[in-house]
Design an enzyme around this catalytic site. Structure first.
Site, PDB file in Angstrom:
ATOM      1  N   LEU A   1      20.972 -22.130  35.179  1.00  0.00           N
ATOM      2  CA  LEU A   1      20.282 -22.570  33.971  1.00  0.00           C
ATOM      3  C   LEU A   1      20.948 -22.054  32.705  1.00  0.00           C
ATOM      4  O   LEU A   1      21.014 -22.767  31.702  1.00  0.00           O
ATOM      5  CB  LEU A   1      18.821 -22.115  34.012  1.00  0.00           C
ATOM      6  CG  LEU A   1      17.904 -22.866  34.967  1.00  0.00           C
ATOM      7  CD1 LEU A   1      16.578 -22.130  35.119  1.00  0.00           C
ATOM      8  CD2 LEU A   1      17.656 -24.293  34.477  1.00  0.00           C
TER       9      LEU A   1
ATOM     10  N   ASN B   1      17.772 -15.131  29.504  1.00  0.00           N
ATOM     11  CA  ASN B   1      17.761 -15.972  30.696  1.00  0.00           C
ATOM     12  C   ASN B   1      18.015 -15.205  31.991  1.00  0.00           C
ATOM     13  O   ASN B   1      17.526 -15.600  33.047  1.00  0.00           O
ATOM     14  CB  ASN B   1      18.828 -17.059  30.537  1.00  0.00           C
ATOM     15  CG  ASN B   1      19.125 -17.774  31.832  1.00  0.00           C
ATOM     16  OD1 ASN B   1      18.344 -18.586  32.313  1.00  0.00           O
ATOM     17  ND2 ASN B   1      20.276 -17.469  32.427  1.00  0.00           N
TER      18      ASN B   1
ATOM     19  N   ASP C   1      25.670  -6.647  30.655  1.00  0.00           N
ATOM     20  CA  ASP C   1      24.844  -6.319  31.824  1.00  0.00           C
ATOM     21  C   ASP C   1      23.500  -5.869  31.274  1.00  0.00           C
ATOM     22  O   ASP C   1      23.397  -4.794  30.678  1.00  0.00           O
ATOM     23  CB  ASP C   1      25.504  -5.217  32.640  1.00  0.00           C
ATOM     24  CG  ASP C   1      24.689  -4.807  33.864  1.00  0.00           C
ATOM     25  OD1 ASP C   1      23.517  -5.227  33.977  1.00  0.00           O
ATOM     26  OD2 ASP C   1      25.231  -4.052  34.689  1.00  0.00           O
TER      27      ASP C   1
ATOM     28  N   LYS D   1       7.556 -11.774  35.647  1.00  0.00           N
ATOM     29  CA  LYS D   1       7.482 -12.855  34.657  1.00  0.00           C
ATOM     30  C   LYS D   1       6.148 -12.853  33.911  1.00  0.00           C
ATOM     31  O   LYS D   1       6.089 -13.264  32.740  1.00  0.00           O
ATOM     32  CB  LYS D   1       7.735 -14.205  35.335  1.00  0.00           C
ATOM     33  CG  LYS D   1       9.159 -14.366  35.838  1.00  0.00           C
ATOM     34  CD  LYS D   1      10.191 -14.221  34.727  1.00  0.00           C
ATOM     35  CE  LYS D   1      11.606 -14.513  35.188  1.00  0.00           C
ATOM     36  NZ  LYS D   1      12.602 -14.415  34.104  1.00  0.00           N
TER      37      LYS D   1
ATOM     38  N   TYR E   1       8.789 -10.942  41.672  1.00  0.00           N
ATOM     39  CA  TYR E   1       9.230 -11.907  40.662  1.00  0.00           C
ATOM     40  C   TYR E   1       8.078 -12.418  39.801  1.00  0.00           C
ATOM     41  O   TYR E   1       8.162 -12.377  38.563  1.00  0.00           O
ATOM     42  CB  TYR E   1       9.965 -13.065  41.353  1.00  0.00           C
ATOM     43  CG  TYR E   1      10.524 -14.079  40.389  1.00  0.00           C
ATOM     44  CD1 TYR E   1      11.698 -13.821  39.682  1.00  0.00           C
ATOM     45  CD2 TYR E   1       9.887 -15.307  40.185  1.00  0.00           C
ATOM     46  CE1 TYR E   1      12.216 -14.762  38.796  1.00  0.00           C
ATOM     47  CE2 TYR E   1      10.406 -16.240  39.310  1.00  0.00           C
ATOM     48  CZ  TYR E   1      11.571 -15.961  38.613  1.00  0.00           C
ATOM     49  OH  TYR E   1      12.082 -16.894  37.726  1.00  0.00           O
TER      50      TYR E   1
ATOM     51  N   THR F   1      18.788 -23.258  41.980  1.00  0.00           N
ATOM     52  CA  THR F   1      19.758 -22.263  41.511  1.00  0.00           C
ATOM     53  C   THR F   1      19.933 -21.199  42.594  1.00  0.00           C
ATOM     54  O   THR F   1      19.221 -21.182  43.599  1.00  0.00           O
ATOM     55  CB  THR F   1      19.282 -21.576  40.216  1.00  0.00           C
ATOM     56  OG1 THR F   1      18.095 -20.816  40.497  1.00  0.00           O
ATOM     57  CG2 THR F   1      18.990 -22.591  39.115  1.00  0.00           C
TER      58      THR F   1
END
Length: 235
Positions: free
Chosen positions: A13, A79, A53, A164, A160, A193
């Site tokens: 992305l 991102n 990084d 988020k 995850y 991805t």
């Protein structure tokens, strides 16, 4: 000329977002950990490379100094993101999740967002139209996750989605603190991805749509929102 930095932009992305924004006339910095891959991606895109990084303070600070020396920054796209996977490719559920796994995911997905945003805030605050886009996920939605039968409720992983959800709160807090900026969280959708082992049903072209759109909003655009390509999402 609008200058934009995208973290994790050597593939997926981030790479597609960079391609689209270069096409739109932005001067784009491809932020990548790996210098070889980053330089190759930047050359392919007609962009600039900066070694970055998001888990390393020194790397982020050096990137901020390099971008500042080149003239400054108008748009930051946070991102870069990871998911923790076991050797068999599975994601650990509540019974298997360890603090180390959660810490590793948070170091990139949450602390990385704060680390990069903090370093580049002075540059963004000098811009006439500063924008921050935080790439979130539909899995961050508490409303969707607590709705039985949704893919969000059925997702087995913890690290995850939790990371988020934290990104969403960070977005809201930063947007309130810096009303002169446009700071928003976006959900690209289930995009094929490396993050999901290319299991997503969307192409990167489709997934990047909302990132590109929000990276180009003006001073009168929305801020403190959580949206996908179709519109606002429930928190």
């Amino acid at each position: 000329m609008t200058t934009t930095l995208i973290t994790g932009a050597n593939k997926g992305l981030g790479h597609e977002t960079a391609r689209r924004l270069v096409e739109a006339g932005h001067t784009v910095y491809v932020g990548a950990r790996d210098p070889e891959r980053g330089r190759r991606a930047a050359a392919e895109l007609g962009a600039r490379f900066v070694q970055l990084d998001v888990t390393d303070d020194a790397s982020v600070e050096a990137a901020a100094k390099a971008v500042e020396a080149d003239g400054g920054l108008d748009v930051l796209v946070n991102n870069a993101g990871i998911e923790w996977r076991e050797p068999d490719g599975s994601v650990p559920g509540p019974g298997e999740l360890t603090a180390d796994a959660l810490r590793t995911v948070f170091d990139t997905n949450v602390f990385g967002v704060v680390r990069v945003t903090h370093a580049f805030l002075p540059l963004l605050r000098r811009s006439d139209a500063p924008v921050i886009v935080n790439v979130s996920s539909g899995l961050a939605s508490l409303a969707k996750t607590t709705t039985p039968g949704t893919p969000h409720a059925g997702y087995p992983g913890v690290a995850y989605p939790t990371s988020k959800t934290a990104v969403n709160m960070i977005t809201v807090k930063y947007a309130a603190a810096f009303p002169e900026m446009r700071i928003n969280a976006v959900e690209p959708g289930y995009t094929a991805t490396d993050l999901n082992q290319h299991a997503g049903h969307q192409t990167v072209e489709e997934g990047a749509e909302i990132i590109v759109r929000m990276a180009q909003i003006g001073p009168d655009g929305p801020t403190g929102t959580y949206t996908d390509a179709k519109g606002p999402l429930p928190w």
